[in-house]
Enzyme design. Structure first.
Site, PDB file in Angstrom:
ATOM      1  N   HIS A 231       0.822  -1.211   0.000  1.00 54.60           N
ATOM      2  CA  HIS A 231       0.000   0.000   0.000  1.00 54.60           C
ATOM      3  C   HIS A 231       0.856   1.261   0.000  1.00 54.60           C
ATOM      4  O   HIS A 231       0.561   2.226  -0.700  1.00 54.60           O
ATOM      5  CB  HIS A 231      -0.928  -0.010   1.211  1.00 54.60           C
ATOM      6  CG  HIS A 231      -2.010  -1.031   1.125  1.00 54.60           C
ATOM      7  ND1 HIS A 231      -2.627  -1.560   2.237  1.00 54.60           N
ATOM      8  CD2 HIS A 231      -2.589  -1.623   0.053  1.00 54.60           C
ATOM      9  CE1 HIS A 231      -3.536  -2.432   1.843  1.00 54.60           C
ATOM     10  NE2 HIS A 231      -3.536  -2.486   0.539  1.00 54.60           N
TER      11      HIS A 231
ATOM     12  N   GLU B 284      -2.711 -11.931 -15.446  1.00 56.14           N
ATOM     13  CA  GLU B 284      -2.027 -11.798 -14.166  1.00 56.14           C
ATOM     14  C   GLU B 284      -1.710 -13.145 -13.543  1.00 56.14           C
ATOM     15  O   GLU B 284      -1.069 -13.222 -12.495  1.00 56.14           O
ATOM     16  CB  GLU B 284      -2.859 -10.940 -13.202  1.00 56.14           C
ATOM     17  CG  GLU B 284      -4.310 -11.345 -13.108  1.00 56.14           C
ATOM     18  CD  GLU B 284      -5.182 -10.283 -12.451  1.00 56.14           C
ATOM     19  OE1 GLU B 284      -4.639  -9.380 -11.794  1.00 56.14           O
ATOM     20  OE2 GLU B 284      -6.409 -10.371 -12.603  1.00 56.14           O
TER      21      GLU B 284
ATOM     22  N   ASP C  24       0.032  -8.700  -9.678  1.00 51.64           N
ATOM     23  CA  ASP C  24      -0.224 -10.104  -9.378  1.00 51.64           C
ATOM     24  C   ASP C  24       0.601 -11.031 -10.257  1.00 51.64           C
ATOM     25  O   ASP C  24       0.999 -12.110  -9.817  1.00 51.64           O
ATOM     26  CB  ASP C  24      -1.716 -10.421  -9.521  1.00 51.64           C
ATOM     27  CG  ASP C  24      -2.498 -10.087  -8.252  1.00 51.64           C
ATOM     28  OD1 ASP C  24      -1.966 -10.307  -7.151  1.00 51.64           O
ATOM     29  OD2 ASP C  24      -3.632  -9.597  -8.360  1.00 51.64           O
TER      30      ASP C  24
ATOM     31  N   ARG D  10       3.356 -10.584  -2.710  1.00 50.57           N
ATOM     32  CA  ARG D  10       3.725  -9.215  -3.057  1.00 50.57           C
ATOM     33  C   ARG D  10       3.675  -8.279  -1.862  1.00 50.57           C
ATOM     34  O   ARG D  10       4.176  -7.154  -1.926  1.00 50.57           O
ATOM     35  CB  ARG D  10       2.823  -8.705  -4.176  1.00 50.57           C
ATOM     36  CG  ARG D  10       1.432  -8.343  -3.757  1.00 50.57           C
ATOM     37  CD  ARG D  10       0.551  -8.049  -4.961  1.00 50.57           C
ATOM     38  NE  ARG D  10      -0.435  -7.025  -4.653  1.00 50.57           N
ATOM     39  CZ  ARG D  10      -1.438  -6.700  -5.450  1.00 50.57           C
ATOM     40  NH1 ARG D  10      -1.588  -7.309  -6.596  1.00 50.57           N
ATOM     41  NH2 ARG D  10      -2.287  -5.748  -5.116  1.00 50.57           N
TER      42      ARG D  10
ATOM     43  N   CYS E  45      -1.583  -2.405 -17.122  1.00 53.99           N
ATOM     44  CA  CYS E  45      -2.263  -1.499 -16.189  1.00 53.99           C
ATOM     45  C   CYS E  45      -1.760  -1.671 -14.765  1.00 53.99           C
ATOM     46  O   CYS E  45      -2.292  -1.057 -13.848  1.00 53.99           O
ATOM     47  CB  CYS E  45      -3.775  -1.721 -16.227  1.00 53.99           C
ATOM     48  SG  CYS E  45      -4.293  -3.382 -15.728  1.00 53.99           S
TER      49      CYS E  45
END
Length: 595
Positions: free
Chosen positions: A220, A448, A472, A482, A525
């Site tokens: 985050h 992904e 991902d 991750r 993306c």
């Protein structure tokens, strides 16, 4: 939500002029290395974020545990629920006034604060006579231990739990809500880790860089720092030795943190970077390479407001509309009409331009209360994304109905592009494509899961486009969570194995077109598209569109404007030839900058 993680900073040197605060300490010349997740160079004194314990009593209160104190116990439960609700409301208010990933992260944390399971468990402690503050601590410790045992994505949520708990305790005790202190001068923020709510509220004008001991490229902190354009280095071993007030040179591209650097040299590098940022701020598009080759440069958004803001900048459309926010803060599923209204807002922000919508990507770290998600030992590998069909096929059908209704309200005749997350098999892609086409929608899929990337030739004839989610894809390719701070080097999207899969997908689409098949556009993306140097590599692979947080678009566009197709191709080969993520990034930077 352990009470040991309420955040505070000593702030003893706040308010002084920068020249008075800069202190080289007794470390001499020293360098720390971490994972650079947001490029840029900063030179400023360190402000540390420390976590101070809020002590509360966890033993039962005899007066509250008495048989005739049932009414008081119910009042205590109500007090606890009200405190959690107040925290959730503040987080959601911040989510609604934020954009991009910041909004999504804050909304997810607001849902965590409203978690019924947490309140139910806390209520059991209150029923035994423990006051609300102690009940919050005890249940949080239980959840933290449980998440730590589960590991993976759940373990990453410990920081979120502890932060929310600290905020709930502060609400109950009537003390200021914890968080990053107000920073009024240029500073480098150093912490073991930052809570999402704190990162989302940082002022890029004062915080010149972020360095943390934990975290990864897609944590985050990294995602929000990238959206804000703040240079950021995570997973820095030994960061605790960095002193408050020490002047540090942070290079977010190489992942280095240095003290004892010649001030003139450091200030010169920081000024040069500031000039580069100024040029990026002035870049207004359209996106193209130095040789005139056009680039499809798009923005990632999550609602109508963020789409309208993106439309005011140089983004040429939307490459990723995350629909999760329409669901995360809802106790019940929005109706088809409600969804259509929300989707139309985004489509109307870019009339006649490309808008790619991702269907609900719930599960794992983005729970949806009404989806009936099961408790899983490893939710990152469980029921999430398109796999929600296994629980409720109607959920996706109703979302597609809402998208189809929104599309009817637009004057443009081009079909709305819709993609499904977490597609692993050909049958999943076929089923999704059929459901989209039945509604006049243009179907695509997220790449992904390595299975889809490896077998891309079987997917290309089924869909109209594909979009690579590098966050991902990196996690699953490297078999590394991750969110794990210990595996940050493995979850770096510069990993050559990950880049090889991206190149394989892009080149398969090119080969299909060269062989007479229809051209299937390949976009990226994931957070990789927000890295200007990695964007050059992706363009060299043959990726047809790049989508990043709106704040990152000018930086990517300005850097792409400096290179040619030939340079992009050379950068792509240099990255693939490397043996590590660090080596790949260094090789590309040296090639592009002519070092």
């Amino acid at each position: 939500m352990s009470d040991s993680n309420s955040e505070a900073s000593s702030g003893s040197q706040q308010g002084q002029a920068p020249g008075d605060r800069w202190d080289y300490g007794d470390l001499g010349e020293r360098e720390w290395n971490g994972t650079g997740v947001v490029g840029g160079i900063a030179y400023a004194p360190v402000v540390r974020v420390r976590r101070e314990s809020i002590e509360v009593e966890t033993d039962p209160d005899p007066a509250l545990a008495a048989e005739d104190a049932e009414e008081r116990r119910e009042a205590e439960k109500t007090r606890l629920a009200a405190a959690a609700g107040a925290v959730a409301d503040r987080l959601m208010a911040r989510a609604q006034s934020s954009t991009g990933s910041s909004s999504e992260v804050l909304a997810a944390n607001a849902q965590l604060a409203r978690d019924r399971g947490w309140l139910k468990e806390a209520g059991k402690h209150v029923a035994k006579g423990v006051r609300a503050e102690g009940a919050a601590k005890l249940v949080t410790e239980k959840f933290v231990a449980m998440f730590a045992k589960l590991g993976g994505r759940q373990a990453e949520r410990i920081t979120d739990l502890e932060d929310i708990n600290a905020r709930v305790l502060a609400e109950l005790l009537g003390i200021p809500e914890p968080g990053v202190p107000e920073i009024s001068t240029h500073s480098v923020l150093a912490a073991a880790d930052l809570a999402p709510a704190d990162t989302a509220g940082l002022d890029a004008g004062s915080v010149r860089a972020i360095v943390t001991e934990f975290g990864g490229p897609t944590s985050h902190t990294s995602i929000i720092a990238r959206q804000l354009g703040i240079p950021c280095v995570v997973a820095v071993a030994g960061l605790g030795e960095l002193r408050e007030g020490a002047a540090v040179l942070v290079d977010g591209s190489t992942g280095t943190i240095r003290v004892g650097v010649d001030p003139a040299e450091a200030e010169s590098r920081a000024r040069a970077d500031a000039e580069l940022r100024a040029r990026a701020a002035e870049w207004t598009g359209p996106a193209e390479l130095a040789d005139g080759t056009p680039v499809d440069l798009l923005a990632n958004v999550q609602d109508g407001e963020s789409a309208r803001r993106a439309a005011q900048g140089p983004a040429q459309g939307i490459g990723l509309f995350r629909t999760e926010l329409a669901f995360l803060d809802r106790p019940e599923e929005p109706s088809v009409d409600e969804q259509a209204e929300m989707y139309a807002e985004v489509l109307e922000a870019f009339p006649g331009k490309k808008v790619v919508i991702r269907t609900l990507d719930a599960g794992s770290d983005k729970p949806v209360s009404f989806a009936g998600l099961p408790e899983e030992d490893n939710p990152a590998l469980g029921v999430r994304g398109l796999r929600l069909d296994l629980l409720d096929r109607g959920l996706l059908d109703r979302q597609l109905d809402g998208l189809a209704e929104a599309a009817k309200r637009l004057p443009t005749g081009s079909p709305v592009q819709v993609m499904a997350p977490m597609v692993a098999t050909v049958s999943e892609a076929e089923d999704f494509a059929a459901r989209c086409r039945d509604r006049g929608l243009s179907p695509g899929i997220m790449i992904e899961i390595p299975a889809a990337a490896v077998a891309i030739d079987k997917f290309l004839p089924i869909v109209d486009f594909v979009s690579i989610g590098t966050n991902d894809l990196t996690q699953y390719t490297m078999a590394a969570d991750r969110m794990s701070p210990h595996l940050a080097t493995l979850t770096d999207p510069w990993q050559p194995a990950v880049l090889a899969l991206v190149a394989h997908v892009a080149r398969a689409a090119e080969a299909r077109a060269a062989g007479g098949g229809s051209r299937v556009p390949v976009g990226v993306c994931g957070e990789a598209a927000a890295d200007p140097y990695l964007a050059i590599v992706l363009k060299g692979f043959g990726v047809t569109s790049l989508s990043a947080a709106a704040a990152a678009v000018p930086f990517v566009g300005a850097k792409l404007a400096e290179v040619t197709e030939e340079t992009c191709a050379a950068a792509a080969e240099a990255a693939l030839a490397a043996n590590s993520a660090r080596e790949a990034k260094a090789a590309v930077i040296a090639l592009v900058e002519g070092e």
